[in-house]
Design a protein around this motif. Structure first.
Motif, short mmCIF file in Angstrom:
data_model
loop_
_atom_site.label_atom_id
_atom_site.label_comp_id
_atom_site.label_asym_id
_atom_site.label_seq_id
_atom_site.Cartn_x
_atom_site.Cartn_y
_atom_site.Cartn_z
N SER A 102 0.83 -1.20 0.00
CA SER A 102 0.00 0.00 0.00
C SER A 102 0.87 1.26 0.00
CB SER A 102 -0.92 -0.01 1.23
OG SER A 102 -1.75 1.11 1.23
N GLY A 103 0.58 2.18 -0.92
CA GLY A 103 1.30 3.44 -1.00
C GLY A 103 2.70 3.33 -1.56
N SER A 104 3.12 2.14 -2.00
CA SER A 104 4.50 1.93 -2.45
C SER A 104 4.57 1.67 -3.95
CB SER A 104 5.10 0.73 -1.71
OG SER A 104 6.38 0.40 -2.24
N SER A 105 5.69 2.10 -4.54
CA SER A 105 5.97 1.78 -5.94
C SER A 105 7.23 0.94 -6.05
CB SER A 105 6.13 3.07 -6.76
OG SER A 105 7.20 3.85 -6.25
N ARG A 106 7.64 0.35 -4.94
CA ARG A 106 8.85 -0.48 -4.90
C ARG A 106 8.53 -1.91 -5.34
NH1 ARG A 106 11.67 -3.70 -1.18
NH2 ARG A 106 13.94 -3.55 -1.36
N VAL A 107 9.29 -2.40 -6.31
CA VAL A 107 9.11 -3.76 -6.80
C VAL A 107 9.60 -4.75 -5.75
CG1 VAL A 107 9.78 -5.41 -8.59
CG2 VAL A 107 9.33 -3.03 -9.21
N SER A 108 8.75 -5.72 -5.40
CA SER A 108 9.12 -6.71 -4.39
C SER A 108 10.25 -7.61 -4.88
CB SER A 108 7.91 -7.56 -4.01
OG SER A 108 7.56 -8.40 -5.12
N ILE A 132 3.26 -1.48 -20.24
CA ILE A 132 3.20 -1.66 -18.79
C ILE A 132 2.10 -0.75 -18.23
CG2 ILE A 132 4.49 -1.49 -16.64
CD1 ILE A 132 7.06 -1.78 -18.34
N ASP A 133 1.09 -1.35 -17.61
CA ASP A 133 -0.06 -0.61 -17.08
C ASP A 133 -0.03 -0.63 -15.56
OD1 ASP A 133 -0.97 -0.11 -19.64
OD2 ASP A 133 -2.31 -1.85 -19.67
N GLY A 134 0.09 0.57 -14.95
CA GLY A 134 0.10 0.68 -13.50
C GLY A 134 -1.29 0.95 -12.95
N ASP A 146 -3.35 8.38 -9.06
CA ASP A 146 -2.91 8.55 -10.46
C ASP A 146 -1.40 8.56 -10.55
OD1 ASP A 146 -5.54 8.72 -11.24
OD2 ASP A 146 -5.56 10.91 -11.44
N SER A 147 -0.78 9.36 -9.68
CA SER A 147 0.68 9.46 -9.66
C SER A 147 1.33 8.15 -9.25
CB SER A 147 1.09 10.58 -8.69
OG SER A 147 2.49 10.62 -8.54
N LEU A 148 0.73 7.48 -8.25
CA LEU A 148 1.27 6.22 -7.75
C LEU A 148 1.23 5.14 -8.82
CD1 LEU A 148 2.42 4.69 -5.34
CD2 LEU A 148 0.07 4.25 -4.58
N SER A 149 0.16 5.09 -9.60
CA SER A 149 0.06 4.06 -10.66
C SER A 149 1.13 4.28 -11.72
CB SER A 149 -1.33 4.08 -11.27
OG SER A 149 -1.57 5.28 -12.00
N MET A 150 1.44 5.54 -12.04
CA MET A 150 2.50 5.82 -13.01
C MET A 150 3.87 5.46 -12.44
SD MET A 150 1.74 6.68 -16.04
CE MET A 150 3.44 7.04 -16.43
N LYS A 151 4.08 5.73 -11.15
CA LYS A 151 5.36 5.38 -10.51
C LYS A 151 5.57 3.87 -10.52
CE LYS A 151 5.72 9.40 -7.44
NZ LYS A 151 5.67 9.85 -6.02
N ARG A 152 4.49 3.12 -10.32
CA ARG A 152 4.61 1.65 -10.34
C ARG A 152 4.96 1.15 -11.74
NH1 ARG A 152 -0.63 0.70 -6.32
NH2 ARG A 152 0.59 0.86 -4.38
N SER A 154 6.54 2.87 -13.99
CA SER A 154 7.92 3.30 -14.25
C SER A 154 8.93 2.42 -13.54
CB SER A 154 8.09 4.76 -13.81
OG SER A 154 7.30 5.62 -14.58
N ALA A 155 8.59 1.94 -12.34
CA ALA A 155 9.49 1.06 -11.60
C ALA A 155 9.71 -0.25 -12.34
CB ALA A 155 8.93 0.80 -10.20
N VAL A 156 8.64 -0.77 -12.91
CA VAL A 156 8.76 -2.02 -13.70
C VAL A 156 9.57 -1.75 -14.96
CG1 VAL A 156 7.46 -3.74 -15.00
CG2 VAL A 156 6.65 -3.00 -12.76
N LYS A 157 9.34 -0.61 -15.59
CA LYS A 157 10.12 -0.24 -16.78
C LYS A 157 11.60 -0.17 -16.45
CE LYS A 157 10.75 3.46 -20.19
NZ LYS A 157 10.22 4.74 -20.71
N GLN A 158 11.95 0.48 -15.36
CA GLN A 158 13.36 0.60 -14.97
C GLN A 158 13.99 -0.76 -14.74
OE1 GLN A 158 15.28 3.33 -15.08
NE2 GLN A 158 13.45 4.34 -15.90
N LYS A 159 13.21 -1.68 -14.19
CA LYS A 159 13.74 -3.03 -13.95
C LYS A 159 14.05 -3.72 -15.26
CE LYS A 159 14.95 -6.07 -10.95
NZ LYS A 159 16.20 -5.80 -10.22
N LEU A 160 13.19 -3.53 -16.26
CA LEU A 160 13.46 -4.13 -17.58
C LEU A 160 14.65 -3.45 -18.25
CD1 LEU A 160 9.83 -4.59 -18.99
CD2 LEU A 160 11.32 -6.33 -17.95
N LEU A 161 14.74 -2.13 -18.12
CA LEU A 161 15.87 -1.40 -18.72
C LEU A 161 17.19 -1.86 -18.12
CD1 LEU A 161 14.45 2.25 -18.92
CD2 LEU A 161 14.82 0.65 -20.82
N SER A 162 17.19 -2.19 -16.83
CA SER A 162 18.43 -2.66 -16.19
C SER A 162 18.88 -4.00 -16.73
CB SER A 162 18.23 -2.74 -14.67
OG SER A 162 17.35 -3.80 -14.33
#
Length: 205
Positions: A102-108, A132-134, A146-152, A154-162
C-alpha cells in the motif's frame, strides 16, 4: 467515292482487331476484368503476390510470426500464464500481475526476480513491444493514486531497462484507481488492485 471507302476500310479493320482481342480474353470480359482495387494495383489478374508468413493464424485471425512462436515457447517453458487478446496484431497479456504494498511503488523481491528473467529474454527480442499498465487501489486521494500508478509502471520499466531491454520498445500507462481488477471493499481486493499488468505486442513480420 474514295472519301467513303477509306473510312469504311479502317472501320472494318478496327472491328477485326477488336474480335482478335475478345478472342484473346475469352467470351466474357467480365470474368477477365479486375474485380477489386487490389487487381488494379497488381495487373497480373488472378496472380496475387505471395506474402511471406508462417500461414498459421491465431484464434482472432492474427498472423502468428516467429516472434510469437518464440514468446509462446518462453512463457510456456517458464510457467507464465497468459491470454491472447483480439485485434489486428498479436497481443499477449500476462495473467500474473506484479503486486505492490500500500502506497508503495517499490518492486518486491519476488517480482524483481521474475522481471529479471523476463528482461533477459525480452532484450533478445526486437520484434516485441512491452506495454506496462500501473494501477492503484482506492486508498487515498484519486490524484495521489494517479501518480502512484505511473510510478509503479515506471518502476517495472526501470527493472526491464536494467536488463538491457530497449527503451523505445517499452510503453507505460497509469490508470490510478479507475480500472480495478477486484473489489476495493475488502483488504484482499485492495491488495489485488495494487498491481502492474504487462502486455506484449508482437510485430507482424
Amino acid at each position: 467515292m474514295k472519301r467513303f471507302v477509306l473510312p469504311l476500310i479502317l472501320l472494318l479493320s478496327g472491328c477485326s482487331g477488336l474480335k482478335d482481342q475478345m478472342a484473346m480474353f475469352g467470351d466474357d470480359l467480365l470474368d477477365t476484368a479486375p474485380q477489386s482495387d487490389f487487381d488494379v494495383r497488381y495487373p497480373d489478374w488472378g496472380t496475387t503476390p505471395t506474402i511471406a508468413s508462417s500461414g498459421v493464424k491465431g484464434p482472432f485471425g492474427q498472423q502468428r510470426t516467429q516472434s510469437y512462436n518464440d514468446l509462446q515457447s518462453f512463457l510456456v517453458n517458464n510457467g507464465v500464464d497468459y491470454e491472447l487478446l483480439p485485434g489486428n496484431h498479436v497481443m499477449v497479456k500476462l495473467k500474473d500481475t506484479i503486486k505492490f504494498n500500500s502506497g508503495s511503488s517499490r518492486v518486491s523481491t519476488d517480482s524483481a526476480y521474475w522481471l529479471d528473467m523476463m528482461g533477459s529474454y525480452l532484450a533478445t527480442q526486437p520484434g516485441i513491444d512491452i506495454v506496462i499498465d500501473g494501477h492503484a487501489d482506492s486508498t487515498g486521494a484519486p490524484t495521489l493514486n494517479d501518480s502512484l500508478s505511473m510510478k509503479r509502471a515506471s518502476a517495472v520499466k526501470q527493472k526491464l531497462l536494467s536488463n538491457n531491454v530497449a527503451m523505445d520498445s517499452i510503453f507505460t500507462r497509469g490508470y490510478g484507481e479507475y480500472v480495478p481488477a477486484c473489489s476495493n471493499k475488502t483488504k484482499a481486493g485492495k491488495a489485488c488492485n495494487r498491481r502492474v499488468e504487462v502486455l506484449f505486442i508482437v510485430a507482424n513480420n
